[in-house]
Design a protein around this motif. Structure first.
Motif, PDB file in Angstrom:
ATOM      1  N   GLU A  48       5.404   3.809   8.559  1.00 26.02           N
ATOM      2  CA  GLU A  48       6.734   3.992   7.985  1.00 26.02           C
ATOM      3  C   GLU A  48       7.217   2.728   7.280  1.00 26.02           C
ATOM      4  N   GLY A  49       6.747   1.568   7.735  1.00 28.10           N
ATOM      5  CA  GLY A  49       7.088   0.327   7.059  1.00 28.10           C
ATOM      6  C   GLY A  49       6.492   0.253   5.665  1.00 28.10           C
ATOM      7  N   ALA A  50       5.267   0.776   5.516  1.00 28.21           N
ATOM      8  CA  ALA A  50       4.635   0.801   4.192  1.00 28.21           C
ATOM      9  C   ALA A  50       5.413   1.706   3.242  1.00 28.21           C
ATOM     10  N   VAL A  51       5.842   2.853   3.757  1.00 25.33           N
ATOM     11  CA  VAL A  51       6.642   3.757   2.925  1.00 25.33           C
ATOM     12  C   VAL A  51       7.932   3.081   2.497  1.00 25.33           C
ATOM     13  N   MET A  52       8.596   2.401   3.432  1.00 23.38           N
ATOM     14  CA  MET A  52       9.853   1.753   3.102  1.00 23.38           C
ATOM     15  C   MET A  52       9.653   0.556   2.185  1.00 23.38           C
ATOM     16  N   SER A  53       8.475  -0.087   2.233  1.00 21.03           N
ATOM     17  CA  SER A  53       8.188  -1.163   1.291  1.00 21.03           C
ATOM     18  C   SER A  53       8.170  -0.626  -0.133  1.00 21.03           C
ATOM     19  N   VAL A  54       7.617   0.590  -0.290  1.00 25.52           N
ATOM     20  CA  VAL A  54       7.648   1.242  -1.603  1.00 25.52           C
ATOM     21  C   VAL A  54       9.083   1.559  -1.997  1.00 25.52           C
ATOM     22  N   MET A  55       9.819   2.193  -1.073  1.00 22.71           N
ATOM     23  CA  MET A  55      11.154   2.679  -1.402  1.00 22.71           C
ATOM     24  C   MET A  55      12.159   1.554  -1.623  1.00 22.71           C
ATOM     25  N   ASP A  56      12.045   0.479  -0.848  1.00 23.18           N
ATOM     26  CA  ASP A  56      12.964  -0.654  -1.063  1.00 23.18           C
ATOM     27  C   ASP A  56      12.832  -1.213  -2.463  1.00 23.18           C
ATOM     28  N   ASN A  57      11.604  -1.286  -2.963  1.00 26.18           N
ATOM     29  CA  ASN A  57      11.386  -1.793  -4.314  1.00 26.18           C
ATOM     30  C   ASN A  57      11.823  -0.796  -5.373  1.00 26.18           C
ATOM     31  N   VAL A  58      11.696   0.500  -5.075  1.00 23.00           N
ATOM     32  CA  VAL A  58      12.202   1.514  -6.004  1.00 23.00           C
ATOM     33  C   VAL A  58      13.720   1.403  -6.106  1.00 23.00           C
ATOM     34  N   LYS A  59      14.380   1.159  -4.978  1.00 21.60           N
ATOM     35  CA  LYS A  59      15.836   0.974  -5.011  1.00 21.60           C
ATOM     36  C   LYS A  59      16.229  -0.149  -5.961  1.00 21.60           C
ATOM     37  N   LYS A  60      15.436  -1.222  -5.951  1.00 20.82           N
ATOM     38  CA  LYS A  60      15.717  -2.370  -6.817  1.00 20.82           C
ATOM     39  C   LYS A  60      15.179  -2.168  -8.231  1.00 20.82           C
ATOM     40  N   ARG A  61      14.528  -1.001  -8.438  1.00 18.91           N
ATOM     41  CA  ARG A  61      13.889  -0.679  -9.712  1.00 18.91           C
ATOM     42  C   ARG A  61      12.800  -1.688 -10.053  1.00 18.91           C
ATOM     43  N   ASN A  62      12.184  -2.232  -8.999  1.00 16.71           N
ATOM     44  CA  ASN A  62      11.037  -3.130  -9.148  1.00 16.71           C
ATOM     45  C   ASN A  62       9.779  -2.282  -8.945  1.00 16.71           C
ATOM     46  N   PHE A  63       9.451  -1.485  -9.959  1.00 17.77           N
ATOM     47  CA  PHE A  63       8.400  -0.485  -9.814  1.00 17.77           C
ATOM     48  C   PHE A  63       7.010  -1.108  -9.719  1.00 17.77           C
ATOM     49  N   GLY A  64       6.815  -2.248 -10.357  1.00 16.09           N
ATOM     50  CA  GLY A  64       5.524  -2.922 -10.252  1.00 16.09           C
ATOM     51  C   GLY A  64       5.228  -3.359  -8.831  1.00 16.09           C
ATOM     52  N   GLN A  65       6.232  -3.939  -8.157  1.00 15.25           N
ATOM     53  CA  GLN A  65       6.043  -4.355  -6.773  1.00 15.25           C
ATOM     54  C   GLN A  65       5.889  -3.152  -5.862  1.00 15.25           C
ATOM     55  N   ALA A  66       6.625  -2.081  -6.130  1.00 14.09           N
ATOM     56  CA  ALA A  66       6.478  -0.859  -5.334  1.00 14.09           C
ATOM     57  C   ALA A  66       5.066  -0.313  -5.454  1.00 14.09           C
ATOM     58  N   TYR A  67       4.516  -0.374  -6.659  1.00 13.62           N
ATOM     59  CA  TYR A  67       3.168   0.158  -6.897  1.00 13.62           C
ATOM     60  C   TYR A  67       2.108  -0.627  -6.136  1.00 13.62           C
ATOM     61  N   SER A  68       2.387  -1.887  -5.779  1.00 12.86           N
ATOM     62  CA  SER A  68       1.397  -2.700  -5.061  1.00 12.86           C
ATOM     63  C   SER A  68       1.116  -2.155  -3.666  1.00 12.86           C
ATOM     64  N   PHE A  69       1.989  -1.287  -3.160  1.00 12.64           N
ATOM     65  CA  PHE A  69       1.784  -0.702  -1.829  1.00 12.64           C
ATOM     66  C   PHE A  69       1.132   0.681  -1.906  1.00 12.64           C
ATOM     67  N   ILE A  70       0.634   1.055  -3.086  1.00 15.45           N
ATOM     68  CA  ILE A  70      -0.026   2.356  -3.265  1.00 15.45           C
ATOM     69  C   ILE A  70      -1.520   2.197  -3.025  1.00 15.45           C
ATOM     70  N   ALA A  71      -2.091   3.134  -2.248  1.00 15.03           N
ATOM     71  CA  ALA A  71      -3.506   3.052  -1.874  1.00 15.03           C
ATOM     72  C   ALA A  71      -4.430   3.603  -2.952  1.00 15.03           C
ATOM     73  N   ASN A  72      -4.064   4.717  -3.553  1.00 16.62           N
ATOM     74  CA  ASN A  72      -4.962   5.429  -4.472  1.00 16.62           C
ATOM     75  C   ASN A  72      -4.704   5.067  -5.925  1.00 16.62           C
ATOM     76  N   LYS A  73      -4.833   3.788  -6.240  1.00 15.50           N
ATOM     77  CA  LYS A  73      -4.608   3.340  -7.616  1.00 15.50           C
ATOM     78  C   LYS A  73      -5.645   3.898  -8.589  1.00 15.50           C
ATOM     79  N   ASN A  74      -6.790   4.342  -8.065  1.00 17.95           N
ATOM     80  CA  ASN A  74      -7.811   4.938  -8.925  1.00 17.95           C
ATOM     81  C   ASN A  74      -7.440   6.357  -9.344  1.00 17.95           C
ATOM     82  N   GLN A  75      -6.424   6.963  -8.677  1.00 15.93           N
ATOM     83  CA  GLN A  75      -5.996   8.322  -9.009  1.00 15.93           C
ATOM     84  C   GLN A  75      -4.633   8.365  -9.685  1.00 15.93           C
ATOM     85  N   VAL A  76      -3.757   7.428  -9.327  1.00 12.90           N
ATOM     86  CA  VAL A  76      -2.403   7.371  -9.894  1.00 12.90           C
ATOM     87  C   VAL A  76      -2.200   5.986 -10.495  1.00 12.90           C
TER      88      VAL A  76
END
Length: 377
Positions: A48-76
């Protein structure tokens, strides 16, 4: 003394501004553990901390940092992820901000977990909720989110014939004798109306018909009259109806009076109003695969898909549903906005809430769609 106090306040204010500029306060990011906030930083050492790491950065509209917590970068890729969170084509999502997030672990092992994530988006038309069951996988000592792939359908190049009806209005000019008289307002009529009690509110439901041969901009006003003959409250239908009605078109309406008990109402005065407007019958939006079901949040909803059958982009679709009992009477009206733009020939899902106490009474329903396009606003 009267002059000393303002001078002292001014000096103190100047000192505080200087301190704030030289040593600004840093606000800590909230850490979410199983959906509850604490005072630390979001940690990716738990699913749940990993999910919130994504969402906290989305709140700040820091989408690049949010994307760093994504596992399947080869698909998305980052653009697809950013478009999913930020919105595209002038959709409702592009005018939204992520306001709150709630997480709940549905399943967890040593190597992966499923986290139900409910996002609350603040929009100009009210709160919008998006619930997703996100898969989270362990990556060494950390966890990463497997982001669902969102692929836009690839529509082949084609020619779509334009054969829709259109009404233009020529307004009179200052020197036009032929336009000396104002145009008569289109004839509209209420074809049904009832007052019901819902929770702690009185709700007025019904349908209005444009019985004229020209399009009309329609509003419906309601006045509640108390047992003493005095006015209790006045309201008009806003987004719980279609305002632009083509000839012979019917729209539902719903007017809410919060915190007013139906038992205190003696009568209701209704007033439909109309004015002549230019309009067209395009774009055509089809409603497919309609069904009543229970969604991931446990709510009863009317779900389906919208299909933009035109060649234009519809930026913000607005869906209205009218529910009828076995006598054909209107028992509820619900509405909702879709936060994705409707691209030509590309289906997009929708879901509208149905009150739990009315589900068993629904025998049929009718879905209509309003549309807001940037080139027509």
């Amino acid at each position: 003394m009267k002059r000393t106090l303002p001078i002292a306040i001014g000096v103190i204010t100047l000192v505080l501004v200087t301190v704030g500029t030289l040593w600004p306060q840093h606000t800590a990011t909230v850490m979410y553990i199983a959906g509850e906030g604490t005072g630390g930083f979001a940690s990716d050492k738990a699913p749940e901390g990993a999910v919130m790491s994504v969402m906290d950065n989305v709140k700040k509209r820091n989408f690049g940092q949010a994307y760093s917590f994504i596992a399947n970068k080869n698909q998305v890729d980052q653009r697809e992820f950013t478009d999913d969170m930020r919105g595209t084509y002038g959709s409702l999502r592009t005018y939204s901000n992520l306001e709150d997030v709630d997480t709940k672990i549905l399943r967890k092992t040593d190597s992966e977990a499923t986290v139900r994530t409910t996002m609350k988006w603040a929009t100009a038309v009210g709160a919008f909720y998006d619930t997703r069951d996100l898969r989270v996988v362990r990556n060494g000592e950390s966890w990463r989110v497997v982001w669902p792939q969102v692929k836009e359908p690839q529509v082949p190049p084609q020619v779509i014939p334009v054969n829709y009806l259109r009404w233009d209005v020529i307004w009179r000019g200052a020197g036009d004798e032929w336009g000396a008289q104002n145009v008569e307002a289109p004839h509209v009529r209420l074809i049904s109306m009832k007052a019901v009690s819902h929770g702690n509110a009185t709700v007025i439901l019904g349908e209005v018909l444009n019985e004229d041969t020209v399009p009309a901009f329609v509003s419906v006003n309601a006045t509640l009259v108390g047992k003493d003959g005095g006015t209790i409250a006045q309201e008009s239908g806003f987004d719980k109806m279609s305002h632009v009605l083509l000839p012979k078109e019917v729209s539902p309406f719903r007017i809410d009076f919060p915190k007013i008990k139906l038992a205190d109402v003696k009568s209701v005065r209704m007033q439909p109003n109309s004015s002549l407007v230019p309009a067209s019958a395009d774009p055509v939006i089809g409603v497919m695969h309609q069904r009543m079901e229970v969604d991931a949040r446990g709510r009863h909803v009317l779900a389906g898909e919208l299909m933009n059958e035109s060649g234009q982009v519809v930026n913000i679709p607005h869906v209205l549903a009218t529910y009828y009992n076995n006598n054909g009477q209107v028992i509820w009206v619900s509405d909702g906005y879709v936060d994705k733009a409707l691209l030509p020939q590309s289906p997009v899902g929708f879901a509208l809430d149905i009150p739990d106490d009315l589900v068993s009474q629904v025998q049929s329903y009718r879905v209509t769609v309003n549309q807001y396009s940037s080139d027509r606003l």
